[in-house]
Design a protein around this motif. Structure first.
Motif, PDB file in Angstrom:
ATOM      1  N   SER A  13       0.856  -1.189   0.000  1.00 45.63           N
ATOM      2  CA  SER A  13       0.000   0.000   0.000  1.00 45.63           C
ATOM      3  C   SER A  13       0.891   1.237   0.000  1.00 45.63           C
ATOM      4  N   VAL A  14       0.657   2.134  -0.941  1.00 46.62           N
ATOM      5  CA  VAL A  14       1.478   3.332  -1.110  1.00 46.62           C
ATOM      6  C   VAL A  14       0.655   4.556  -0.727  1.00 46.62           C
ATOM      7  N   ILE A  57      -0.651  -3.715  -5.799  1.00 49.01           N
ATOM      8  CA  ILE A  57      -0.509  -2.348  -5.285  1.00 49.01           C
ATOM      9  C   ILE A  57      -1.852  -1.711  -5.000  1.00 49.01           C
ATOM     10  N   THR A  58      -1.920  -1.021  -3.854  1.00 55.49           N
ATOM     11  CA  THR A  58      -3.058  -0.162  -3.526  1.00 55.49           C
ATOM     12  C   THR A  58      -2.510   1.227  -3.237  1.00 55.49           C
ATOM     13  N   ILE A  59      -3.147   2.264  -3.757  1.00 55.69           N
ATOM     14  CA  ILE A  59      -2.631   3.624  -3.592  1.00 55.69           C
ATOM     15  C   ILE A  59      -3.682   4.547  -2.987  1.00 55.69           C
ATOM     16  N   SER A  82      -4.370   1.181   7.242  1.00 57.19           N
ATOM     17  CA  SER A  82      -5.027   0.103   7.988  1.00 57.19           C
ATOM     18  C   SER A  82      -5.260  -1.137   7.130  1.00 57.19           C
ATOM     19  N   LEU A  83      -4.818  -1.120   5.887  1.00 63.59           N
ATOM     20  CA  LEU A  83      -5.013  -2.273   5.006  1.00 63.59           C
ATOM     21  C   LEU A  83      -4.131  -3.441   5.437  1.00 63.59           C
ATOM     22  N   CYS A  87       0.581  -4.628   8.753  1.00 61.68           N
ATOM     23  CA  CYS A  87       1.613  -4.942   7.776  1.00 61.68           C
ATOM     24  C   CYS A  87       2.792  -5.641   8.458  1.00 61.68           C
ATOM     25  N   GLN A  88       3.706  -6.157   7.638  1.00 61.38           N
ATOM     26  CA  GLN A  88       4.929  -6.762   8.162  1.00 61.38           C
ATOM     27  C   GLN A  88       6.137  -5.828   8.021  1.00 61.38           C
ATOM     28  N   ILE A  89       6.019  -4.891   7.077  1.00 63.95           N
ATOM     29  CA  ILE A  89       7.135  -3.997   6.762  1.00 63.95           C
ATOM     30  C   ILE A  89       6.594  -2.586   6.551  1.00 63.95           C
ATOM     31  N   VAL A  90       7.318  -1.585   7.070  1.00 63.55           N
ATOM     32  CA  VAL A  90       7.060  -0.184   6.744  1.00 63.55           C
ATOM     33  C   VAL A  90       8.290   0.338   6.007  1.00 63.55           C
ATOM     34  N   ALA A  91       8.117   0.704   4.755  1.00 64.56           N
ATOM     35  CA  ALA A  91       9.242   1.195   3.948  1.00 64.56           C
ATOM     36  C   ALA A  91       8.730   2.220   2.953  1.00 64.56           C
TER      37      ALA A  91
END
Length: 364
Positions: free
Chosen positions: A179-180, A201-203, A230-231, A255-259
């Motif tokens: 998610s961007v 991808i979700t934007i 919150s996705l 999520c598992q990662i924030v980048a």
């Protein structure tokens, strides 16, 4: 920080904080110089409509310190600084305003080098360049690297891949859900890289027209701005403004990662601790978004700008992210602290080497 500037400067070991004002052009703002151990302080010139002057000062200080760590961790021979012009970039820009800024910048005699940032453009940098040589972000025809947002996106992409290798067991992002948040210039190029890799991808963006255009071009899903964090995804990528990781958003993350590419994503350092406790791998923002400045400042190296060398330097962010993940695991500290430690160790070692060199020069 309000009312305690010197306490803040002392806590984080800042070198200088300059204020500038010109009644004729209406310009007012600040320049922060955090650390010049590795080289002249370098960082973008931001123009923004701050709620008050304290917010502008704090933004310059936080961003300037972030640039020091960004360059240090990336192996670039530059220190960190930031300029902030207080004003509306849509209505208050003028040639006179930026030339006034250029004249003030020139008085610092190279201690601080500026570049493009939020609210400023390459055209603005051209105008500043009329008054001073201390501008790094310039069009190709002026000897610069040109547009740098694709390379900020590239380093964010490389950081994602390194994090995916750690959390998902592979650095391929094919079929990985991402998610961007924010699809401006950097977010757009990041979505392109993710689409080429085959990610899901979700934007989201406050500009609904922009969301529609990007979604149609890359066949992405869309979400509301207040829902994107919150996705239930594998990677959440903040690519808008900072302070997106806070007490409220931490309760929503799935999520598992924030980048992402946004600056100052952690509202407070303790939020990085909370991410670690939640088992979420965080790619420190000044590592993930370092590609633009790495590519941009290649022109300072001997021989001038070399595009292939610049791109290869940006791609090495994968190695940097992998290294700080190892430090995080080995020393049982969150990744944001590991990134700081990596940068501080380099600043310390280079500082000692320069001190020895000066001592040798005196003796000889």
């Amino acid at each position: 920080m309000e009312g305690k500037i010197f306490e803040y400067l002392e806590k984080y070991n800042y070198e200088n904080l300059y204020f500038f004002n010109d009644n004729q052009t209406g310009i007012k703002g600040v320049i922060c110089i955090h650390d010049t151990t590795l080289g002249p302080a370098t960082g973008g010139c931001r123009m923004w409509t701050y709620a008050n002057e304290w917010d502008a000062i704090e933004d310059a200080l936080r961003l300037g310190r972030g640039m020091t760590y960004k360059y240090a961790a990336a192996g670039v021979e530059l220190g960190g600084g930031k300029a902030v012009i207080i004003g509306d970039p849509k209505t208050q820009k003028s040639e006179a305003l930026f030339r006034s800024f250029g004249r003030f910048l020139n008085r610092l005699n190279g201690t601080y080098i500026t570049g493009q940032d939020v609210g400023t453009t390459l055209r603005d940098m051209e105008t500043i360049r009329l008054e001073t040589p201390y501008v790094v972000t310039l069009p190709r025809e002026f000897g610069g690297a040109g547009e740098i947002s694709p390379y900020t996106a590239l380093s964010t992409f490389q950081s994602m891949k390194a994090c995916a290798k750690e959390k998902l067991g592979t650095d391929s992002l094919k079929d990985v859900s991402v998610s961007v948040q924010g699809v401006g210039s950097v977010g757009y190029h990041l979505v392109k890289l993710l689409a080429d890799e085959g990610a899901n991808i979700t934007i989201a963006d406050i500009d609904e027209k922009r969301v529609k255009e990007v979604s149609e071009e890359f066949h992405t899903r869309t979400a509301k701005v207040d829902e994107i964090d919150s996705l239930e995804v594998e990677i959440f990528s903040p690519c808008a403004l900072g302070k997106v990781i806070n007490d409220q958003s931490l309760t929503r993350l799935k999520c598992q990662i924030v980048a992402g590419s946004a600056n100052n994503q952690l509202t407070e350092e303790r939020h990085g601790d909370h991410l670690d406790e939640m088992g979420i791998l965080y790619a420190p923002d000044y590592i993930a978004n370092s590609g633009g400045t790495i590519f941009d400042t290649d022109r300072i190296k001997p021989g001038g700008f070399n595009q292939e060398r610049g791109i290869n330097s940006v791609k090495r962010v994968y190695e940097t992210m992998t290294e700080l993940i190892a430090i995080s695991k080995n020393e049982s500290i969150p990744t944001y602290k590991a990134a700081d430690l990596l940068a501080e160790r380099r600043i310390s070692s280079v500082g000692k080497a320069k001190q020895l060199r000066r001592q040798f020069d005196v003796l000889t």
